[in-house]
Design an enzyme around this catalytic site. Structure first.
Site, PDB file in Angstrom:
ATOM      1  N   SER A  14       0.969  -1.080   0.124  1.00 25.37           N
ATOM      2  CA  SER A  14      -0.104  -0.122  -0.139  1.00 25.37           C
ATOM      3  C   SER A  14       0.829   1.206   0.076  1.00 25.37           C
ATOM      4  O   SER A  14       0.645   2.360  -0.588  1.00 25.37           O
ATOM      5  CB  SER A  14      -0.664   0.003   1.373  1.00 25.37           C
ATOM      6  OG  SER A  14      -1.794  -1.032   1.354  1.00 25.37           O
ATOM      7  N   ARG A  37      -0.233   7.526   5.871  1.00 24.38           N
ATOM      8  CA  ARG A  37      -1.100   6.939   6.778  1.00 24.38           C
ATOM      9  C   ARG A  37      -2.614   7.511   6.644  1.00 24.38           C
ATOM     10  O   ARG A  37      -3.440   6.702   6.580  1.00 24.38           O
ATOM     11  CB  ARG A  37      -0.686   6.815   8.157  1.00 24.38           C
ATOM     12  CG  ARG A  37       0.165   5.957   8.388  1.00 24.38           C
ATOM     13  CD  ARG A  37       0.486   5.256  10.004  1.00 24.38           C
ATOM     14  NE  ARG A  37       1.438   4.127   9.827  1.00 24.38           N
ATOM     15  CZ  ARG A  37       1.314   2.894   9.740  1.00 24.38           C
ATOM     16  NH1 ARG A  37      -0.029   2.430   9.580  1.00 24.38           N
ATOM     17  NH2 ARG A  37       2.090   2.073   9.937  1.00 24.38           N
ATOM     18  N   HIS A  40      -3.743   6.171   3.212  1.00 28.65           N
ATOM     19  CA  HIS A  40      -4.176   4.572   3.509  1.00 28.65           C
ATOM     20  C   HIS A  40      -5.300   4.470   4.042  1.00 28.65           C
ATOM     21  O   HIS A  40      -6.173   3.709   3.816  1.00 28.65           O
ATOM     22  CB  HIS A  40      -2.896   4.157   4.261  1.00 28.65           C
ATOM     23  CG  HIS A  40      -3.023   2.724   4.460  1.00 28.65           C
ATOM     24  ND1 HIS A  40      -3.071   1.987   5.614  1.00 28.65           N
ATOM     25  CD2 HIS A  40      -2.962   1.453   3.414  1.00 28.65           C
ATOM     26  CE1 HIS A  40      -3.253   0.608   5.225  1.00 28.65           C
ATOM     27  NE2 HIS A  40      -3.049   0.411   4.042  1.00 28.65           N
TER      28      HIS A  40
END
Length: 208
Positions: A14, A37, A40
């Site tokens: 990812s 993050r 994501h």
């Protein structure tokens, strides 16, 4: 159909997919971790265009964690998404009072949201802490008011309320006027997963 099953491999892949979307932003290594993050958690690379990180935000967050700071959340979903086991290793806890009966009564009596009343209830405890707001613009407005009028001083504000009524405005005010380091995303986007992801991104940098 073949697909990746290992959790760490999924996360690694990812981040590899996200990386090209950040290349044009001239981010340092720590900023890349926060951006990655958030993206994501959202599943949306467009977040890279709306994330705003105060120049002192990451350092302030790292120092707060090292000091064993607590985290005060506007809704339970934010608290749930924070890695509380890791937080406890530093001596901190995550709190949310939105479901507290006293807070509910005080909110009703004052004609305000529960999240707003919860921030008032936290009061001086916010000083030196991390405030993580992912849902309620009113909570962010209230914290900014408390900073200005009551001299409350959190170590870091993660202010990413989502929605169409007050969300963009509260984040614009944070971005334009906050004397406290912050992380935010401009516009209507945001939410509890984004707030929790921002907290965890900084906490994981300490690598315990």
């Amino acid at each position: 159909m073949e697909y990746i099953k290992d959790p760490m491999a999924i996360e690694t892949r990812s981040m590899e997919i996200i990386a090209p979307h950040l290349a044009k932003f001239n981010l340092d290594e720590q900023e890349v971790k926060v951006y990655s993050r958030i993206i994501h958690a959202a599943g949306d690379p467009d977040y890279a265009n709306i994330i705003k990180i105060h120049p002192e935000a990451i350092a302030a967050g790292l120092n707060a964690f090292k000091q064993g700071c607590n985290i005060f959340c506007d809704v339970e979903m934010v608290r749930t998404g924070i890695n509380k086991r890791r937080l406890a290793e530093f001596g901190g806890q995550a709190y949310c009072l939105v479901a507290d009966e006293t807070v509910a009564q005080e909110a009703k009596a004052a004609g305000i949201t529960r999240s707003m009343a919860a921030m008032r209830k936290f009061g001086e405890q916010l000083t030196g802490a991390i405030v993580a707001i992912g849902n309620a613009p009113t909570a962010l407005f209230e914290v900014l008011h408390m900073i200005k009028e009551e001299r409350i001083k959190p170590a870091l504000i993660i202010g990413v309320p989502v929605g169409f009524v007050g969300a963009a405005e509260s984040k614009d005010l944070l971005h334009a006027t906050s004397p406290v380091p912050y992380i935010t995303v401009l516009g209507n986007k945001g939410g509890s997963p984004i707030a929790a992801a921002s907290v965890n991104a900084i906490m994981y940098m300490l690598g315990r």
